[in-house]
Design a protein around this motif. Structure first.
Motif, PDB file in Angstrom:
ATOM      1  N   ALA A 309      11.929   1.412   6.938  1.00  0.00           N
ATOM      2  CA  ALA A 309      11.093   0.965   5.808  1.00  0.00           C
ATOM      3  C   ALA A 309      10.869   2.124   4.834  1.00  0.00           C
ATOM      4  N   LEU A 310      11.054   3.359   5.298  1.00  0.00           N
ATOM      5  CA  LEU A 310      10.898   4.507   4.398  1.00  0.00           C
ATOM      6  C   LEU A 310      12.065   4.615   3.403  1.00  0.00           C
ATOM      7  N   TYR A 311      13.106   3.798   3.600  1.00  0.00           N
ATOM      8  CA  TYR A 311      14.191   3.762   2.603  1.00  0.00           C
ATOM      9  C   TYR A 311      13.802   2.902   1.400  1.00  0.00           C
ATOM     10  N   SER A 316       6.606  -0.659  -1.972  1.00  0.00           N
ATOM     11  CA  SER A 316       6.871  -1.505  -0.792  1.00  0.00           C
ATOM     12  C   SER A 316       6.342  -0.840   0.471  1.00  0.00           C
ATOM     13  N   ILE A 317       6.437   0.489   0.542  1.00  0.00           N
ATOM     14  CA  ILE A 317       5.905   1.215   1.702  1.00  0.00           C
ATOM     15  C   ILE A 317       4.402   0.971   1.788  1.00  0.00           C
ATOM     16  N   HIS A 349       8.722   9.808   0.524  1.00  0.00           N
ATOM     17  CA  HIS A 349       8.433   8.489   1.069  1.00  0.00           C
ATOM     18  C   HIS A 349       7.566   8.584   2.324  1.00  0.00           C
ATOM     19  N   LEU A 350       7.697   9.689   3.046  1.00  0.00           N
ATOM     20  CA  LEU A 350       6.761   9.924   4.152  1.00  0.00           C
ATOM     21  C   LEU A 350       5.368  10.189   3.586  1.00  0.00           C
ATOM     22  N   VAL A 354       1.890   8.204   4.622  1.00  0.00           N
ATOM     23  CA  VAL A 354       0.645   8.838   5.082  1.00  0.00           C
ATOM     24  C   VAL A 354      -0.514   8.470   4.148  1.00  0.00           C
ATOM     25  N   GLN A 355      -0.227   8.529   2.843  1.00  0.00           N
ATOM     26  CA  GLN A 355      -1.252   8.210   1.851  1.00  0.00           C
ATOM     27  C   GLN A 355      -1.712   6.752   1.992  1.00  0.00           C
ATOM     28  N   ALA A 356      -0.762   5.870   2.249  1.00  0.00           N
ATOM     29  CA  ALA A 356      -1.094   4.446   2.373  1.00  0.00           C
ATOM     30  C   ALA A 356      -1.967   4.199   3.596  1.00  0.00           C
ATOM     31  N   VAL A 357      -1.675   4.901   4.705  1.00  0.00           N
ATOM     32  CA  VAL A 357      -2.511   4.732   5.902  1.00  0.00           C
ATOM     33  C   VAL A 357      -3.946   5.100   5.555  1.00  0.00           C
ATOM     34  N   GLN A 358      -4.106   6.222   4.857  1.00  0.00           N
ATOM     35  CA  GLN A 358      -5.451   6.684   4.548  1.00  0.00           C
ATOM     36  C   GLN A 358      -6.143   5.735   3.580  1.00  0.00           C
TER      37      GLN A 358
END
Ligand code: CP3
Length: 363
Positions: A309-311, A316-317, A349-350, A354-358
């Motif tokens: 999904a990181l592609y 979308s991520i 993209h990583l 990480v930002q999206a989790v937070q």
């Protein structure tokens, strides 16, 4: 012993203990996040170090191991660092030769040919004296982390290690190693026991050296199926967890949260949930809701976005992470990918992951 007490208490105080709290089932301000293979070839700064050193030389040199362990934390606000090493240092410590060949991965020039080769292995109790370099790397890294993230130590699970010792490299079918399970049942158990004993020593040593959480990688669970898993994987995963916890307690050290990652082992999640591991790693093939149903309400879950999904693009991520966090929930959850980073992935993209989790998990 008093020495160990001084040692453990001599580390910097934790500034960020989010992952430790989540692993114990406690409330957190936001979901902790780290990713498997966060230190690796997708980072140009890792490739720069790797170009100058052989892979296992890096593992064996505490300053280099520490340096690359910390690289992803300089870029991303991660809640854990996983020590740079490899699961195959255990076969090495048992006396086997392992090479890391670029483009090919790990190769054993002389894999185990049959049960008679077990007599060639070093005694498991001695194995850990050869792994002092991992302990030194952990101690150095714990100091350098300055309490900003939790330090994770790890090992492979016995079946996964046995498979490498027999196959001698990656394999699509694992038919040589599985052949042992059917043809040489007794010798298979003997080998699994040797690996288990060495691994228990090794993991306890990692805790003494400063590891704060331990992850056991059963990366080849997918090849077993429910019956073989119950006979050849589960009892050894249980022994590792029970014995490590018992020995850590006997040494007067604080209880250590343990993560088990049975990759491809969706069929075994209920069995695995009966063990004392606090955290269960989930790969991307299992729906979070089903995972929770299978393991029950008290276990902590870790995972599980498809690494690929990181592609996709950063928007979308973000959407995929939002969905993942909603399904797992904010409590008893550690965000991660469902397996490791690949070398061709874009570090930005990583960062988006990480930002999206937070963003999607703040209270
Ligand atoms: O950042 C981290 O995750 C910490 C370091 C780490 C490595 N290997 C470094 C590594 C960890 C936790 C591992 C565990 C490991 N090693 C596993 C279990 C996790 C999983 O992937 O299921 C397994 C099966 C291995 C064995 C192994 N080591 C393989 C199959 C390979 C080749 C695959 C590849 O990515 O090339 C390795 C090599 C390896 N281990 C690399 C790294 C950074 C790349 C090798 C290189 O730099 O040349």
């Amino acid at each position: 012993t008093p020495d160990i007490f001084v040692f453990q208490s001599g580390f910097p105080a934790m500034v960020n203990d989010r992952l430790l709290r989540a692993a114990r089932g406690e409330e957190v301000d936001q979901v902790p996040v780290w990713v498997m293979r966060q230190a690796g070839r997708y980072l140009p700064e890792f490739r720069e170090v790797r170009a100058k050193h052989d892979f296992f030389t890096m593992c064996q040199t505490p300053s280099l191991s520490c340096q690359v362990t910390l690289q992803p934390l300089d870029r991303f606000p991660l809640d854990a660092a996983i020590i740079f090493s490899d699961i195959l240092v255990i076969p090495q410590a048992l006396g086997m030769e392992v090479e890391m060949r670029p483009g090919e991965g790990p190769v054993f020039p002389s894999p185990l040919r049959g049960p008679e080769d077990l007599s060639l292995l070093a005694p498991p109790g001695d194995a850990c004296t050869k792994l002092k370099y991992v302990f030194d790397a952990l101690t150095l890294t714990r100091k350098e982390l300055k309490g900003k993230a939790t330090l994770i130590g790890f090992s492979g699970a016995p079946w996964t290690i046995m498979a490498y010792m027999i196959e001698g490299k990656g394999s699509k079918t694992m038919s040589n190693a599985k052949g042992w399970l059917y043809k040489h049942r007794e010798a298979s158990h003997k080998l699994l026991k040797i690996i288990t004993d060495a691994t228990v020593h090794y993991l306890v040593g990692q805790v003494q050296a400063g590891a704060q959480v331990l992850q056991v990688f059963e990366s080849h669970a997918e090849h077993l199926g429910p019956q073989l898993f119950r006979e050849f994987a589960l009892p050894y995963l249980k022994q590792i967890c029970d014995q490590v916890k018992e020995q850590v307690q006997r040494l007067g050290l604080p209880d250590i949260p343990m993560i088990v990652f049975p990759k491809g082992g969706h069929y075994a999640l209920k069995d695995v949930a009966a063990l004392k591991y606090e955290v269960i790693g989930i790969d991307w093939t299992v729906d979070p809701t089903l995972a929770r149903e299978l393991v029950g309400p008290t276990k902590v879950l870790q995972g599980n976005l498809d690494p690929c999904a990181l592609y996709s693009d950063q928007k979308s991520i973000d959407a995929a992470v939002k969905d993942m966090v909603q399904k797992f929930g904010r409590r008893r959850y550690i965000a991660n990918l469902g397996h490791g980073m690949y070398p061709d992935m874009n570090p930005d993209h990583l960062a988006a992951f990480v930002q999206a989790v937070q963003k999607h998990s703040k209270d």
